[in-house]
Design an enzyme around this catalytic site. Structure first.
Site, PDB file in Angstrom:
ATOM      1  N   CYS A  46      -1.147  30.727  59.398  1.00 43.14           N
ATOM      2  CA  CYS A  46      -2.214  29.778  59.779  1.00 43.14           C
ATOM      3  C   CYS A  46      -1.923  29.065  58.077  1.00 43.14           C
ATOM      4  CB  CYS A  46      -3.373  30.767  59.503  1.00 43.14           C
ATOM      5  SG  CYS A  46      -4.197  31.178  60.642  1.00 43.14           S
ATOM      6  N   VAL A  84      11.031  41.036  76.283  1.00 44.58           N
ATOM      7  CA  VAL A  84      10.342  41.191  77.364  1.00 44.58           C
ATOM      8  C   VAL A  84      10.590  40.232  78.787  1.00 44.58           C
ATOM      9  CG1 VAL A  84       8.444  42.674  78.600  1.00 44.58           C
ATOM     10  CG2 VAL A  84       8.848  42.959  76.491  1.00 44.58           C
ATOM     11  N   VAL A 335     -12.904  27.395  60.047  1.00 43.31           N
ATOM     12  CA  VAL A 335     -13.449  25.588  58.129  1.00 43.31           C
ATOM     13  C   VAL A 335     -11.182  24.929  58.382  1.00 43.31           C
ATOM     14  CG1 VAL A 335     -11.907  27.743  57.161  1.00 43.31           C
ATOM     15  CG2 VAL A 335     -13.704  25.346  55.839  1.00 43.31           C
TER      16      VAL A 335
END
Length: 548
Positions: A46, A84, A335
């Site tokens: 973020c 993986v 937000v």
């Protein structure tokens, strides 16, 4: 959990890392290994737009944890750059490739947790893979963008998509002195919000120099002879760019799950139950790759947010360790900040409620974030959605410069507890002049909505005004009216209303408005007490301008 279990976790960012740490806190005996094909574990994706924008200057600040911390603090092994390849459900083994050595090996598990996240959408458009076109999802992505800006001396950029990444990148690139064009195929930015609520966002973007193009999707990319880019859109416009950022959204990483025969939901994510368990009793899944239940509508949905991913990781860990636990769903509390404007939402939007056919009512208000007599009060544009039957809160949206996220957090907690607008009336919140008001914006939202449900101040919505054939009454002062008003409105200022009430008809509905709704509420009450069929136009003239 007393027996020694082998718990393997695929993916080491929000959901996976949270699951690993929580599992260790439940069991000292379990062997826990995280596999991640990337170069970092538990990083703050973020914060990446702000690293690109030089707001965060030290890349290390983005690293929430590293392999050494996981080993020393939690005795958890982290294998980075280990991809993986396959899940063998019958043998309860995974096949892993060490991306450095090329070696492929197998590992056994008692419990397997899938936390592969989501990948940025790159639509199959002409030229999509040309140099200079980037998505932002990882630390290496941010490095490449930063290097490109410096090496190419980027002067102009095109951002495709007006969601969180698009808006945050627009702000950060402008702060670096780069001219920005933002393209969004929808008629608005921030799709989770209702259209009228993003009007101030559009205005703020434009005021800060962002060239905003709405309702115009990208059709392709071309490279010029100088090595720059041309972005073409459906309208026929061509936008030059030294840099293109794709912020179109993300898609769940489900290949491993699909190949293993795990159930995939209608929205394209891994289907899990309330304990985050897949249709295989030994495999759990968390984070951006899974489908979750909407708290309000009960629909399956995708919600790629860090908060839910972390909570899901904890739920999966508890379930693996035998604890009675459930993940109750998501309410979409978000937000975003852009050029000093805060945009927040929780619960269902009006668009969603209409789509699923749920009954709702709505009110608008524009209170200050603290008392007006204390310097610096900033208005908050708020919208509250609630059930017309019992007042149960269904959703809320707010936009403003100060105090927005605080109010949305309060309403989000109320919504989570199935509270009503009557509870918002009674909410006891912090008050001092520099922080709020004796009647906080949250209280006011509840009071306005409760007045509607009690019949004290019935409302009319601006988008339904034409259907009512009501007399339109503007109760603002004459100067306000002359500065701008709704065509056809009669102006009787509130200060003169009682002396001029005889000018109004008692056999016709009266739609009353002021600037933001407060004076119209006073006028509505006064008129109704005198036998007039008065209704408040919710949100006032300010909302009227937003919905046009």
């Amino acid at each position: 959990m007393n027996t020694k279990q082998r718990i393997l976790i695929i993916g080491g960012v929000a959901g996976g890392a949270s699951c690993a740490a929580r599992t260790r806190r439940q069991s000292e005996s379990a062997e826990i290994i995280i596999f991640d094909r990337g170069s970092f574990v538990s990083f703050a994706n973020c914060g990446l737009p702000y690293y690109v924008g030089d707001v965060i200057t030290d890349e290390k600040k983005l690293l929430v944890a590293n392999t050494q911390l996981f080993k020393q603090r939690f005795n958890i092994e982290v294998r980075l750059e280990n991809e993986v390849l396959e899940i063998d459900r019958d043998a309860r083994e995974i096949s892993v490739k060490d991306l450095n050595s090329g070696q492929v090996y197998r590992e056994r598990y008692d419990a397997l947790v899938l936390a592969p996240g989501a990948s940025p959408v790159r639509p199959p458009l002409p030229g999509i893979d040309l140099p200079g076109i980037f998505a932002l999802r990882t630390i290496p992505d941010s490095r490449r963008i930063r290097n490109w800006i410096v090496e190419r001396q980027v002067k102009q950029a095109v951002i495709v998509g007006g969601g969180f990444i698009g808006l945050e990148m627009a702000e950060n690139l402008v702060k670096r002195g780069i001219a920005v064009t933002l393209l969004e195929m929808l008629p608005q930015v921030m799709p989770p919000l209702d259209p009228e609520m993003v009007t101030p966002v559009h205005d703020r973007l434009t005021a800060n120099g962002v060239k905003l193009r709405l309702g115009d999707g990208v059709t392709g990319f071309e490279q010029t002879s100088e090595g720059t880019l041309i972005v073409s859109t459906k309208s026929g416009e061509k936008h030059p760019a030294d840099l293109v950022i794709l912020g179109i959204g993300v898609r769940p990483e489900t290949k491993l799950a699909k190949d293993a025969g795990l159930e995939i939901g209608d929205r394209g994510g891994i289907r899990v139950n309330e304990q985050m368990r897949t249709n295989d009793e030994h495999i759990w899944a968390v984070g951006d790759a899974v489908e979750v239940r909407d708290w309000i509508t009960k629909e399956w949905m995708l919600m790629p947010l860090a908060g839910p991913a972390n909570r899901q990781g904890r739920v999966a860990a508890d379930a693996i360790c035998g604890r009675d636990t459930t993940f109750r769903g998501v309410q979409g509390t978000t937000v975003c900040g852009v050029f000093g404007l805060i945009i927040a939402t929780t619960g269902a939007s009006e668009k969603t409620l209409k789509r699923v056919g749920m009954a709702y009512e709505k009110v608008y208000l524009h209170p200050g974030h603290h008392v007006g007599y204390y310097p610096g009060a900033k208005p908050i544009n708020m919208k509250l959605l609630f059930s017309p039957q019992d007042g149960c809160i269904l959703g809320a949206q707010a936009v403003g410069e100060e105090g927005v996220e605080k109010r949305m957090d309060v309403i989000a907690m109320a919504l989570q507890n199935r509270a009503t607008v009557f509870d918002l009336e009674e909410a006891e919140l912090c008050y001092a002049p520099q922080f709020g008001a004796a009647k906080d914006p949250v209280n006011l939202a509840g009071m306005v909505a409760a007045n509607v449900l009690r019949g004290d101040a019935p409302i009319i919505h601006w988008d339904k005004l034409a259907e009512d054939e009501a007399l339109l009454l503007d109760v603002r002062e004459i100067g306000e009216f002359e500065a701008g008003h709704v065509e056809g409105a009669l102006n009787i200022p509130l200060t003169q209303l009682r002396d001029r009430v005889h000018e109004l008809p008692k056999d016709q509905k009266i739609a009353v408005y002021c600037q933001v709704g407060q004076r119209a509420y006073y006028a509505t009450r006064a008129l109704r007490l005198q036998g007039f069929d008065a209704h408040n136009l919710t949100g006032g003239f300010k909302t009227y301008k937003a919905v046009q």
